[in-house]
Write a protein that holds these residues in place. Structure first.
Motif, PDB file in Angstrom:
ATOM      1  N   UNK A 150       5.500  -0.046  -7.987  1.00 46.05           N
ATOM      2  CA  UNK A 150       6.597   0.185  -7.044  1.00 46.05           C
ATOM      3  C   UNK A 150       6.072   0.379  -5.626  1.00 46.05           C
ATOM      4  N   UNK A 151       5.029   1.180  -5.460  1.00 44.39           N
ATOM      5  CA  UNK A 151       4.451   1.401  -4.134  1.00 44.39           C
ATOM      6  C   UNK A 151       3.835   0.107  -3.587  1.00 44.39           C
ATOM      7  N   UNK A 152       3.248  -0.712  -4.473  1.00 40.94           N
ATOM      8  CA  UNK A 152       2.643  -1.973  -4.041  1.00 40.94           C
ATOM      9  C   UNK A 152       3.698  -2.949  -3.519  1.00 40.94           C
ATOM     10  N   UNK A 153       4.850  -2.953  -4.189  1.00 39.18           N
ATOM     11  CA  UNK A 153       5.933  -3.829  -3.736  1.00 39.18           C
ATOM     12  C   UNK A 153       6.447  -3.389  -2.365  1.00 39.18           C
ATOM     13  N   UNK A 154       6.609  -2.057  -2.232  1.00 36.46           N
ATOM     14  CA  UNK A 154       7.108  -1.536  -0.948  1.00 36.46           C
ATOM     15  C   UNK A 154       6.092  -1.787   0.158  1.00 36.46           C
ATOM     16  N   UNK A 155       4.797  -1.604  -0.144  1.00 34.26           N
ATOM     17  CA  UNK A 155       3.738  -1.782   0.878  1.00 34.26           C
ATOM     18  C   UNK A 155       3.287  -3.237   0.989  1.00 34.26           C
ATOM     19  N   UNK A 156       3.838  -4.161   0.140  1.00 33.70           N
ATOM     20  CA  UNK A 156       3.517  -5.590   0.188  1.00 33.70           C
ATOM     21  C   UNK A 156       1.998  -5.832   0.050  1.00 33.70           C
ATOM     22  N   UNK A 157       1.419  -5.230  -0.995  1.00 29.92           N
ATOM     23  CA  UNK A 157      -0.021  -5.410  -1.228  1.00 29.92           C
ATOM     24  C   UNK A 157      -0.309  -6.806  -1.754  1.00 29.92           C
TER      25      UNK A 157
END
Length: 623
Positions: free
Chosen positions: A58-65
């Motif tokens: 979820x954090x990766x999607x928000x931060x566009x990793x």
């Protein structure tokens, strides 16, 4: 100790019960809970890894990793989870085998204790009552299996709490960092609801146990409940009693005994209480689940808002928080269940630890090839456990070597009691029994009993192979077995189709087992007595179901088979005992006459003369 689950016991007694049952479990398999603990640790870690992975995604999607980086992390994590799951399932499958083995060994322990226990104790009212309690305690539940399952639940809950604290430690930091006391108030409210739910669950659980294990007075027909259970589970019917049920059309009788309990007002009231208990128990569980689900997300959301946490942290912390509270409920519930189940096993533990009462002699019995053993009863008096009237009173008699002695008398006159004392199934209350001048209590009991071959009136054959029944052993001398069966008059059945020495009796273990008649069973029992080749041979009315001529024929043939051994024949029928050198007449627990058939008939005022003439009228032809 009383194991009635409706009776309150102290916390210390609960701990004692748990310690006792845990010692038995660890004695059977000391590594079970160690290895299952490893499985639970792995199974606890896996969901938290998945929770952390979800938060990371979820954090990766928000931060566009970068996709490759995220994909590699996901792939490696899933591969690690698969590896852990494989290890856990492999260990668990192996430990399930151990659990089944432990269950079998525990069951064998109780059966072995019954076999090893003094016969006099087994026959006592105390042990009969204890066995009833064991049956009642194990009627509901899975016995020691429940302890394994509940122990696993406790371990899982305990490790889950540790996992929740380790993985969700930031929750505590959020709460105190936010400075918002309403978060702590919500948490306290949640804990109160949780405590109330646990307390309610325990209360309603006891309500169900009051029905399952509570005592009912005789007038409330407690036995109806037990019979109904057997009837419903199919134990009430089998191929042996099915014939009588069909011939006499007793379906209505069976049904009445099954459903009759539900016509009893007190039984229906208890059943209603039990239903309310089950409903209340699961209602409390649902209440706790709802409270945990709602308040966990509410508390974490408030904490996250106050501390400005990210979306991934909210998911991770909410999951940890919920697991923490649900595991606390699982742990408390598991411990409660474990304590109650351990209490149910207290009756079995009491049986296992029951001390024998008969003196254990240490003298070896002299092995004599000439069978020169002499038995003497000296002023023996004996009363059965639970009885007030002596079954044998001031009894004295010598058994001469090689003598054929008949023992006669009415029912309850003391004939079988003498045999039981002679074989040391019981010890006399007063007086003594001597073997070659030595009190039989001083000899090793197992060695002493090897002196006797007995065919009891209620003899038992086993559902094993024919030869194993005769030899009473897995290993046997095939030639001796066959000769003993032939001497006992069983040769006709041996020559029939499919009836070799390896043929199983009855169908308990083999569908091709044979059903034998009562007369055939008696011949096998006699062959077993002959095979043992003991110096003393005793027949305790094993032929009572036969007609007098058939009984006389069996006794006469048996007398020829045993040759010079010392023999005692017990019979109601005086005509079957004429071949014996001496006849002992019992009446009301006393030896009232002793002598040969002819001498005893000369005493027209004696008990033997009275019995002989009373029986003779049934065999005289009217003219």
């Amino acid at each position: 100790m009383n194991t009635d689950l409706t009776t309150k016991i102290s916390f210390k007694e609960h701990i004692k019960n748990i310690k006792k049952i845990m010692k038995i479990i660890t004695d059977i398999d000391k590594w079970y809970f160690f290895f299952t603990g490893i499985v639970h640790i792995i199974n606890v870690v896996i969901p938290y890894i998945q929770l952390v992975l979800s938060a990371y995604i979820l954090d990766s999607i928000i931060d566009r990793k970068d996709f490759k980086e995220v994909f590699m992390v996901i792939a490696c994590t899933l591969l690690f989870i698969f590896f852990l799951s494989f290890i856990a399932s492999s260990i668990w499958n192996r430990m399930e085998v151990h659990r089944e083995k432990a269950f079998s060994l525990y069951t064998c322990m109780t059966q072995t204790r019954m076999l090893d226990m003094d016969f006099s104790i087994i026959d006592s009212p105390e042990i009969k009552e204890l066995r009833d309690r064991i049956r009642q305690d194990n009627n509901w539940g899975a016995g020691i299996n429940s302890l394994f399952w509940q122990g696993n639940s406790i371990l899982f809950g305990f490790f889950n709490i540790i996992g929740a604290v380790v993985f969700g430690l930031p929750v505590i930091n959020f709460m105190f960092a936010s400075g918002k006391y309403y978060v702590i108030i919500v948490l306290m409210a949640l804990l109160v609801v949780l405590a109330i739910s646990i307390k309610a669950g325990i209360y309603f659980k006891k309500k169900t146990y009051q029905f399952m294990f509570g005592k009912i007075k005789d007038e409330d027909k407690e036995d109806l409940i037990t019979f109904a259970w057997d009837f419903a589970s199919g134990n009430g019917y089998n191929y042996k009693n099915g014939k009588d049920i069909r011939i006499y059309g007793s379906y209505g009788l069976m049904e009445q005994w099954c459903t009759g309990a539900f016509k009893n007002k007190k039984f229906r009231s208890r059943l209603k209480d039990s239903s309310a208990g089950w409903a209340g128990k699961y209602g409390a569980i649902s209440l706790a689940d709802g409270a945990i689900e709602g308040c966990a997300y509410l508390a974490v959301t408030l904490a996250a808002i106050a501390a400005k946490a990210g979306a991934g942290d909210i998911i991770r912390l909410a999951g940890c928080f919920r697991k923490l509270l649900s595991s606390a409920y699982m742990l408390v519930n598991g411990i409660t269940e474990f304590a109650l189940t351990a209490r149910k096993q207290a009756s079995t533990i009491e049986l296992l630890r029951k001390q024998d009462e008969m003196y254990k002699g240490k003298l070896p019995v002299e092995k004599r090839s000439d069978n020169e053993y002499q038995i003497e009863f000296k002023n023996v008096t004996f009363t059965y456990p639970g009885s007030t009237e002596p079954a044998l009173k001031d009894f004295s008699m010598k058994l001469k070597i090689g003598e054929k002695l008949a023992v006669v008398g009415m029912n309850g006159s003391g004939k079988t009691t003498m045999i039981k004392l002679l074989c040391r199934l019981y010890d006399p209350d007063n007086g003594e029994i001597l073997l070659n001048g030595v009190d039989i209590r001083k000899f090793k009991a197992d060695e002493y009993r090897q002196l006797f071959s007995i065919v009891f009136q209620d003899y038992k054959l086993f559902p094993f192979q024919l030869a194993q029944n005769v030899a009473a052993s897995i290993k046997y001398d095939e030639g001796r077995v066959k000769k003993c069966l032939e001497n006992a008059g069983f040769w006709e059945r041996l020559d029939g189709p499919g009836t070799g020495l390896e043929t199983y009796l009855y169908k308990d273990f083999d569908d091709n087992g044979v059903e034998i008649s009562g007369g055939e069973a008696q011949k096998i029992a006699i062959a077993r007595a002959v095979y043992k080749d003991a110096p003393f041979v005793l027949l305790d009315e094993p032929t009572a179901a036969l007609d007098p001529l058939a009984e006389y024929e069996i006794y006469t043939n048996f007398d020829k088979i045993i040759d010079t051994k010392t023999a005692i024949y017990i019979s109601h029928r005086l005509s079957s005992c004429q071949f014996c050198e001496k006849i002992a007449v019992f009446h009301e627990g006393r030896l009232v006459q002793y002598g040969s058939h002819g001498k005893l008939l000369e005493d027209q005022d004696g008990k033997y003369y009275e019995m002989w003439n009373a029986q003779a009228q049934y065999y005289q032809h009217s003219t």
